[in-house]
Design a protein around this motif. Structure first.
Motif, PDB file in Angstrom:
ATOM      1  N   GLN A 113       0.842  -1.191   0.000  1.00 59.40           N
ATOM      2  CA  GLN A 113       0.000   0.000   0.000  1.00 59.40           C
ATOM      3  C   GLN A 113       0.880   1.245   0.000  1.00 59.40           C
ATOM      4  OE1 GLN A 113      -3.488   0.174   0.022  1.00 59.40           O
ATOM      5  NE2 GLN A 113      -3.470  -2.038  -0.336  1.00 59.40           N
ATOM      6  N   GLY A 114       0.461   2.273  -0.705  1.00 57.24           N
ATOM      7  CA  GLY A 114       1.235   3.507  -0.776  1.00 57.24           C
ATOM      8  C   GLY A 114       0.320   4.697  -0.953  1.00 57.24           C
ATOM      9  N   VAL A 115       0.930   5.849  -1.166  1.00 59.03           N
ATOM     10  CA  VAL A 115       0.136   7.058  -1.370  1.00 59.03           C
ATOM     11  C   VAL A 115      -0.684   6.940  -2.650  1.00 59.03           C
ATOM     12  CG1 VAL A 115       0.272   9.558  -1.686  1.00 59.03           C
ATOM     13  CG2 VAL A 115       1.799   8.440  -0.077  1.00 59.03           C
ATOM     14  N   TYR A 116      -0.180   6.193  -3.635  1.00 56.79           N
ATOM     15  CA  TYR A 116      -0.918   6.055  -4.885  1.00 56.79           C
ATOM     16  C   TYR A 116      -2.242   5.317  -4.683  1.00 56.79           C
ATOM     17  CZ  TYR A 116       0.288   1.093  -5.383  1.00 56.79           C
ATOM     18  OH  TYR A 116       0.395  -0.259  -5.216  1.00 56.79           O
ATOM     19  N   THR A 117      -2.358   4.512  -3.628  1.00 53.88           N
ATOM     20  CA  THR A 117      -3.614   3.807  -3.355  1.00 53.88           C
ATOM     21  C   THR A 117      -4.618   4.661  -2.593  1.00 53.88           C
ATOM     22  OG1 THR A 117      -2.737   2.873  -1.294  1.00 53.88           O
ATOM     23  CG2 THR A 117      -2.420   1.594  -3.309  1.00 53.88           C
ATOM     24  N   SER A 118      -4.193   5.833  -2.091  1.00 60.02           N
ATOM     25  CA  SER A 118      -5.113   6.700  -1.351  1.00 60.02           C
ATOM     26  C   SER A 118      -6.084   7.425  -2.268  1.00 60.02           C
ATOM     27  CB  SER A 118      -4.327   7.720  -0.521  1.00 60.02           C
ATOM     28  OG  SER A 118      -3.587   8.579  -1.360  1.00 60.02           O
ATOM     29  N   VAL A 119      -5.790   7.489  -3.562  1.00 64.76           N
ATOM     30  CA  VAL A 119      -6.657   8.118  -4.554  1.00 64.76           C
ATOM     31  C   VAL A 119      -7.044   7.034  -5.560  1.00 64.76           C
ATOM     32  CG1 VAL A 119      -6.881   9.935  -6.271  1.00 64.76           C
ATOM     33  CG2 VAL A 119      -5.480  10.316  -4.236  1.00 64.76           C
ATOM     34  N   ILE A 120      -8.327   6.799  -5.729  1.00 67.20           N
ATOM     35  CA  ILE A 120      -8.791   5.695  -6.563  1.00 67.20           C
ATOM     36  C   ILE A 120      -8.342   5.873  -8.006  1.00 67.20           C
ATOM     37  CG2 ILE A 120     -11.009   6.852  -6.879  1.00 67.20           C
ATOM     38  CD1 ILE A 120     -10.360   3.048  -6.792  1.00 67.20           C
ATOM     39  N   GLY A 121      -8.330   7.099  -8.517  1.00 63.14           N
ATOM     40  CA  GLY A 121      -7.886   7.328  -9.889  1.00 63.14           C
ATOM     41  C   GLY A 121      -6.422   7.011 -10.074  1.00 63.14           C
ATOM     42  N   SER A 122      -5.608   7.407  -9.109  1.00 64.30           N
ATOM     43  CA  SER A 122      -4.178   7.105  -9.165  1.00 64.30           C
ATOM     44  C   SER A 122      -3.936   5.605  -9.072  1.00 64.30           C
ATOM     45  CB  SER A 122      -3.453   7.833  -8.023  1.00 64.30           C
ATOM     46  OG  SER A 122      -2.139   7.367  -7.881  1.00 64.30           O
ATOM     47  N   HIS A 123      -4.660   4.930  -8.203  1.00 65.37           N
ATOM     48  CA  HIS A 123      -4.497   3.486  -8.026  1.00 65.37           C
ATOM     49  C   HIS A 123      -4.800   2.744  -9.332  1.00 65.37           C
ATOM     50  CE1 HIS A 123      -5.387  -0.198  -5.240  1.00 65.37           C
ATOM     51  NE2 HIS A 123      -4.321  -0.354  -5.995  1.00 65.37           N
ATOM     52  N   ILE A 124      -5.919   3.062  -9.956  1.00 65.12           N
ATOM     53  CA  ILE A 124      -6.310   2.366 -11.184  1.00 65.12           C
ATOM     54  C   ILE A 124      -5.351   2.699 -12.328  1.00 65.12           C
ATOM     55  CG2 ILE A 124      -8.126   2.227 -12.937  1.00 65.12           C
ATOM     56  CD1 ILE A 124     -10.162   2.551 -10.728  1.00 65.12           C
ATOM     57  N   THR A 125      -4.981   3.968 -12.470  1.00 59.60           N
ATOM     58  CA  THR A 125      -4.071   4.357 -13.549  1.00 59.60           C
ATOM     59  C   THR A 125      -2.716   3.678 -13.401  1.00 59.60           C
ATOM     60  OG1 THR A 125      -5.169   6.504 -13.750  1.00 59.60           O
ATOM     61  CG2 THR A 125      -2.963   6.321 -14.663  1.00 59.60           C
ATOM     62  N   THR A 126      -2.210   3.616 -12.177  1.00 58.88           N
ATOM     63  CA  THR A 126      -0.905   2.990 -11.951  1.00 58.88           C
ATOM     64  C   THR A 126      -0.926   1.519 -12.335  1.00 58.88           C
ATOM     65  OG1 THR A 126      -0.485   4.540 -10.139  1.00 58.88           O
ATOM     66  CG2 THR A 126       0.872   2.561 -10.233  1.00 58.88           C
ATOM     67  N   ILE A 127      -1.907   0.768 -11.842  1.00 60.61           N
ATOM     68  CA  ILE A 127      -1.959  -0.671 -12.099  1.00 60.61           C
ATOM     69  C   ILE A 127      -2.261  -0.942 -13.571  1.00 60.61           C
ATOM     70  CG2 ILE A 127      -3.097  -2.816 -11.485  1.00 60.61           C
ATOM     71  CD1 ILE A 127      -1.253  -1.622  -9.337  1.00 60.61           C
ATOM     72  N   TYR A 128      -3.122  -0.129 -14.175  1.00 60.36           N
ATOM     73  CA  TYR A 128      -3.461  -0.338 -15.585  1.00 60.36           C
ATOM     74  C   TYR A 128      -2.231  -0.205 -16.478  1.00 60.36           C
ATOM     75  CZ  TYR A 128      -5.189   0.845 -20.248  1.00 60.36           C
ATOM     76  OH  TYR A 128      -5.392   0.909 -21.601  1.00 60.36           O
ATOM     77  N   LEU A 172      -8.669  -5.779 -10.124  1.00 53.93           N
ATOM     78  CA  LEU A 172     -10.055  -6.104 -10.449  1.00 53.93           C
ATOM     79  C   LEU A 172     -10.814  -6.577  -9.224  1.00 53.93           C
ATOM     80  CD1 LEU A 172      -9.464  -7.894 -13.865  1.00 53.93           C
ATOM     81  CD2 LEU A 172     -10.524  -5.664 -13.496  1.00 53.93           C
ATOM     82  N   LEU A 173     -10.150  -7.313  -8.345  1.00 51.51           N
ATOM     83  CA  LEU A 173     -10.796  -7.744  -7.109  1.00 51.51           C
ATOM     84  C   LEU A 173     -11.088  -6.544  -6.203  1.00 51.51           C
ATOM     85  CD1 LEU A 173     -11.718 -10.215  -5.469  1.00 51.51           C
ATOM     86  CD2 LEU A 173      -9.433 -10.275  -4.448  1.00 51.51           C
ATOM     87  N   TYR A 174     -10.178  -5.583  -6.171  1.00 50.63           N
ATOM     88  CA  TYR A 174     -10.386  -4.373  -5.360  1.00 50.63           C
ATOM     89  C   TYR A 174     -11.573  -3.559  -5.895  1.00 50.63           C
ATOM     90  CZ  TYR A 174      -9.511   0.290  -3.483  1.00 50.63           C
ATOM     91  OH  TYR A 174      -9.649   1.515  -2.896  1.00 50.63           O
ATOM     92  N   ILE A 175     -11.647  -3.411  -7.207  1.00 55.02           N
ATOM     93  CA  ILE A 175     -12.765  -2.658  -7.788  1.00 55.02           C
ATOM     94  C   ILE A 175     -14.081  -3.387  -7.542  1.00 55.02           C
ATOM     95  CG2 ILE A 175     -13.744  -1.809  -9.946  1.00 55.02           C
ATOM     96  CD1 ILE A 175     -10.937  -1.363 -10.973  1.00 55.02           C
ATOM     97  N   TYR A 176     -14.071  -4.711  -7.647  1.00 59.35           N
ATOM     98  CA  TYR A 176     -15.283  -5.488  -7.422  1.00 59.35           C
ATOM     99  C   TYR A 176     -15.819  -5.287  -6.006  1.00 59.35           C
ATOM    100  CZ  TYR A 176     -18.299  -9.592  -6.931  1.00 59.35           C
ATOM    101  OH  TYR A 176     -19.358 -10.424  -6.692  1.00 59.35           O
ATOM    102  N   LYS A 177     -14.926  -5.155  -5.046  1.00 58.67           N
ATOM    103  CA  LYS A 177     -15.340  -5.020  -3.647  1.00 58.67           C
ATOM    104  C   LYS A 177     -15.697  -3.590  -3.269  1.00 58.67           C
ATOM    105  CE  LYS A 177     -12.630  -8.945  -1.903  1.00 58.67           C
ATOM    106  NZ  LYS A 177     -11.520  -9.367  -1.004  1.00 58.67           N
ATOM    107  N   THR A 178     -15.157  -2.602  -3.964  1.00 59.66           N
ATOM    108  CA  THR A 178     -15.308  -1.207  -3.506  1.00 59.66           C
ATOM    109  C   THR A 178     -16.030  -0.303  -4.487  1.00 59.66           C
ATOM    110  OG1 THR A 178     -13.147  -0.589  -4.436  1.00 59.66           O
ATOM    111  CG2 THR A 178     -13.187  -1.385  -2.165  1.00 59.66           C
ATOM    112  N   LYS A 179     -16.450  -0.805  -5.640  1.00 62.20           N
ATOM    113  CA  LYS A 179     -17.024   0.110  -6.634  1.00 62.20           C
ATOM    114  C   LYS A 179     -18.354   0.702  -6.172  1.00 62.20           C
ATOM    115  CE  LYS A 179     -19.239  -3.515  -9.404  1.00 62.20           C
ATOM    116  NZ  LYS A 179     -19.288  -4.133 -10.763  1.00 62.20           N
ATOM    117  N   GLN A 180     -19.069   0.021  -5.287  1.00 57.87           N
ATOM    118  CA  GLN A 180     -20.335   0.585  -4.813  1.00 57.87           C
ATOM    119  C   GLN A 180     -20.133   1.832  -3.974  1.00 57.87           C
ATOM    120  OE1 GLN A 180     -19.209  -2.407  -4.022  1.00 57.87           O
ATOM    121  NE2 GLN A 180     -19.358  -2.839  -1.827  1.00 57.87           N
TER     122      GLN A 180
END
Length: 916
Positions: A658-673, A696-704
């Protein structure tokens, strides 16, 4: 009076007291006459007013009877009336016209469509004008009811006659609570199981158990109630009553208004519980005074619940626009949010940055070789410089881009093209800008985030769906012409323009200039502010997106006008690829973020633990921008097709943690993509599968939790793209054991059929690979400027076609590998000749295929080590192939959890079925 004066005259006619008292007597006599005259005058005025009212009513009935206009009849009548009556009728007419106008506007606005209701100004809306009087009347009514009920209950508790308590007379006929037969089965009690108390015992219970605790709680909370009502009434101005909650926590973390709202909500809940439990206990006492005390207590307490709850509600609505001075009230922060740099910049970093700019772009915006550059920065609220090579552009570029046949300012273009007034600032925008500016000065990160993430989007949806925000010149004087805030506002202005409208070439160039000016401030000055990570990430993300958009726009040369071509020639350094890369690299080096992350691994820094924020009063802007710039460099290099360099730029960030990039959902997705896509193109399929699976598992659990976020659609789009990339990875490297059961089921549902056809490696399979890659890949760019001497053609798809060609070539090279993998899974040992016969090839060709299999299933990681992507490996010994199959670790946890959830669902469905 005369008798007193005669008596004094006889006692001493020459004394001074007689003269004084005679003067007083005369004054009192004159005042009496004037008072008598005043009373007669008032009686006459009341009589005249009554007569005039009768005349007015009679005149109106006459007008209704004859069907004439009341105003016409009134005008003809006033010609024959005295002047006093005429003015009275005129005033009555004006008052009635004003009242009818208010009623008419209220009815018209009540049935007005929503889009028309939003167009009038706030002060012209009837509800805005009636809101405060209605609230004051409601509060007054509730307070009177509470006061009256409290007085009645106190009269019952402390009566004048203990035998006659008010409202305690019971006129109902009740049977005696005695059972004369003793042992009978009948129960003569009115309330079976209740405790019967006398009136005095009931009064004592009410006073000690109910009234006094409630009064203590009310006295402890009345200050917050009065302060909350006062603050809500005086909004958006800050009221001094906020000092009742002014402390370090409220002022620096949550805000005084929010604390006040929470306190009022808590006390509303407390009084509600008191009304439910203590109030209902009065009914079980069974005395004559129980019922009146119950109603008095319930009305008073529920009135307090309404007051506290309403105060909390209105404070919550105004929490985003009321400023909390708190501990910052006595601190002079200055009008500028940036200060002169008192520190010495590292010479190595400065030399490296400047040399990089000069090598590719000429004299840089980051260089400080011109002594008057800082002074000009202070003089002009907005710096607009497009080209980096200022000597070459000096002859063609004026202060505000005075080019031929082009608008000098964007405001003029907007008036003609967009049909809106850039200088008109609605009241809500004024409030938003002023409060955002104050919160930034006070470093109130929580409020900044709320206003940036929620208020800005709400105002954009409500007021600026199809138009830009007001220009920076229109709002600059509301923020004391603060230069840094104007740059930040303009950055948000351009971002909104890109999201809602189609920017012109002039606007794209202006946006580049704004980023240059803003980044120059951050890199060369000490920025005295803290911004939310979401805003700083959006800044870097939007910077790269606008660079990508400009390259795509510039590459479509076929339909360009002569004016656009002239602008592209003139400002050929705008959105230059070297400028973009050097700005991002300058943030990384100037912030020392790589050294900070290394020290954090040794326990010497706490960058990730604090999410990049500085709780010691410093600024987080440069450090967090440097951190996110590494992600921006990865994205830019992926757009250019340089995947190796992009992954090297991201090496300081540990993707597995986990890092600062995971604190912002847009940054997290852009980085991993982009990290996963780069690994896919580098044939590191295992690493790509592992990261895509986690994301994908993280988005599945938190997209709501992100459904109300403005980035929700982008999250869903990236989610679908990563599923397509995961399908490609698993088709080229079938490592399904790395994929979670939830993700695998979603993948099979979306691309199960296509993945089966992709294993055949025929023309249909290649078409599916082409389709999935085209859908899921980034929008590749060609960063070079067009050649204006040659015929103008569109080249915006050249980079994409090149990357698609390389990818399909890689897929075709693995065409025979699926057959080899199938045979190797069947046998543990097999001879080369036998396998060659099965595959219908000769042995030299088989050896070539096996070498190709070894090559394609192995890759080089970032450390230079060779890693294997194969689920089935082998080695050859004396023309014998020995297969080494890695046994997957069986994981039963997901299987059992999934079926437990299904069983619970079945049980719940069965419980809902009613059997007859």
């Amino acid at each position: 009076m005369s008798q007193i004066s005669i008596f004094l005259a006889q006692s001493g006619p020459t004394s001074k007291s007689f003269v004084a008292l005679s003067t007083i007597e005369f004054t009192i006599f004159v005042l009496g006459l004037s008072r008598t005259h005043e009373k007669k005058t008032k009686k006459k005025e009341k009589k005249d007013e009554s007569d005039s009212n009768h005349r007015l009513a009679r005149l109106q009935r006459t007008a209704e009877y004859y069907g004439e206009s009341f105003e016409t009849l009134l005008y003809e009548t006033t010609l024959t009336l005295p002047s006093g009556d005429s003015s009275f009728f005129t005033d009555q007419l004006k008052d009635r016209k004003y009242s009818m106008a208010i009623i008419g506007n209220a009815l018209r606005q009540a049935f007005m469509p929503k889009h028309e209701y939003e167009s009038p100004r706030e002060e012209d809306k009837i509800w805005t004008r009636l809101q405060k009087p209605i609230l004051i009347g409601s509060i007054g009514t509730i307070c009177i009811a509470i006061f009256v009920c409290t007085i009645i209950s106190l009269k019952i508790v402390f009566p004048e006659d203990a035998l006659k308590r008010p409202f305690c007379d019971d006129w109902r006929l009740q049977p005696l609570p005695l059972n004369a037969k003793g042992g009978g089965t009948g129960d003569s009690d009115l309330f079976p199981g209740a405790f019967y108390l006398t009136d005095q015992e009931t009064i004592d219970y009410y006073w000690m158990v109910v009234f006094i605790p409630s009064a203590v709680i009310f006295l402890a909370s009345v200050a917050y109630l009065v302060a909350g009502i006062t603050v809500a009434y005086s909004s958006p101005n800050r009221h001094g009553c906020l000092k009742v909650v002014e402390n370090n926590y409220c002022a620096s973390k949550r805000g005084g208004v929010r604390c006040l709202s929470i306190l009022n909500a808590v006390f509303a809940v407390i009084f509600g519980l008191l009304a439910l439990f203590l109030g209902s206990s009065l009914l079980t006492l069974g005395s004559n005074c129980s019922l009146p005390l119950f109603w008095c207590y319930e009305i008073a307490v529920w009135g307090l619940v309404v007051l506290y709850g309403g105060t909390a509600f209105f404070l919550k609505r105004r929490a985003a626009i009321i400023l909390d001075e708190g501990e910052f009230g006595s601190r002079t922060l200055g009008l500028e949010m940036s200060e002169a740099n008192p520190l010495e910049v590292n010479p190595d970093v400065e030399r490296c940055v400047n040399e990089g700019f000069k090598a590719w772009m000429g004299s840089s915006l980051l260089s400080s070789d011109e002594e008057d550059e800082t002074e000009s920065y202070h003089k002009a609220p907005l710096i607009t410089r497009t080209g980096s090579n200022r000597q070459r552009l000096a002859s063609t570029m004026a202060a505000n881009y005075d080019y031929d046949e082009a608008p000098a300012t964007y405001d003029d273009a907007n008036r003609q093209d967009l049909g809106y007034d850039p200088n008109f600032v609605p009241d809500s925008v004024k409030s938003f800008v002023v409060h955002l500016y104050r919160h930034i000065r006070e470093k109130n990160v929580y409020e900044i985030h709320q206003m940036y993430e929620i208020s800005f989007q709400t105002l954009s949806d409500r007021l600026f769906k199809d138009t830009p925000w007001p220009s920076v010149d229109a709002v600059a004087h509301y923020v004391d012409n603060d230069q840094v805030f104007c740059l930040l506002y303009r950055e948000m202005w351009f971002r909104h323009l890109y999201a809602r409208l189609s920017p012109t070439l002039k606007q794209r160039i202006d946006s580049w200039d704004n980023y240059c000016s803003l980044f120059q401030v951050v890199l060369h000055r000490v920025v005295n502010m803290q911004l939310p990570n979401q805003w700083l990430w959006d800044m870097v993300d939007e910077f790269v997106y606008q660079f990508q958009s400009f390259c795509q726009y510039r590459a479509k040369m076929k339909n360009k006008t002569e004016q656009e071509i002239a602008l592209l020639r003139q400002f050929d350094q705008a959105w230059n690829v070297y400028g973009v890369l050097n700005y991002l690299q300058a943030f990384v080096e100037k912030s020392n973020i790589i050294q900070i992350l290394e020290q954090e691994k040794e326990g010497l820094e706490q960058f990730t633990a604090t999410d990049g924020y500085d709780y010691n009063g410093g600024s987080n802007v440069l450090k967090v921008l440097g951190y996110f710039s590494m992600v921006g460099l990865l994205r830019v290099h992926c757009l250019l097709g340089d995947y190796q360099t992009g992954l090297k730029c991201l090496l300081p960030i540990d993707i597995s943690q986990q890092g600062v990039y995971t604190s912002v959902i847009g940054s997290h997705i852009t980085t991993i993509y982009h990290y996963g896509f780069a690994n896919l193109m580098m044939r590191r399929y295992v690493e790509a599968i592992r990261e895509f699976n986690k994301m994908l598992l993280y988005i599945y659990k938190t997209k709501q939790y992100h459904q109300k976020s403005p980035q929700y659609e982008q999250i869903l789009k990236k989610n679908e793209q990563m599923y397509a990339l995961l399908a490609i990875c698993l088709s080229l490297c079938p490592q399904t054991k790395l994929v979670e059961e939830t993700v695998n089921s979603q993948l099979r549902e979306k691309y199960g059929e296509k993945m089966a056809r992709m294993q055949r490696y025929d023309d249909e399979a290649f078409a599916i690979y082409d389709e999935l890659f085209s859908y899921a890949c980034p929008k590749f760019i060609t960063p070079s400027a067009p050649s204006f001497e040659e015929p103008l053609v569109n080249y915006n798809q050249d980079a994409y076609r090149l990357q698609l060609k390389l990818f399909l070539h890689e897929v075709k090279q693995q065409q025979l590998l699926s057959g080899v993998r199938t045979f190797l899974k069947v046998y543990s040992t097999i001879s080369l000749g036998k396998l060659a016969n099965y595959m219908e090839v000769d042995e030299p060709t088989l050896r070539t295929i096996l070498f190709s299999y070894k090559h394609k299933t192995h890759a080089v990681d970032s450390d230079g080590k060779i890693i294997s992507n194969a689920d089935v490996d082998f080695y050859i010994d004396d023309d014998m192939i020995h297969v080494v199959e890695s046994k997957p670790v069986k994981r039963f946890g997901d299987y059992f959890l999934r079926h437990i959830v299904k069983l619970e669902g079945v049980i719940n469905d069965m419980d809902r079925i009613r059997l007859e």
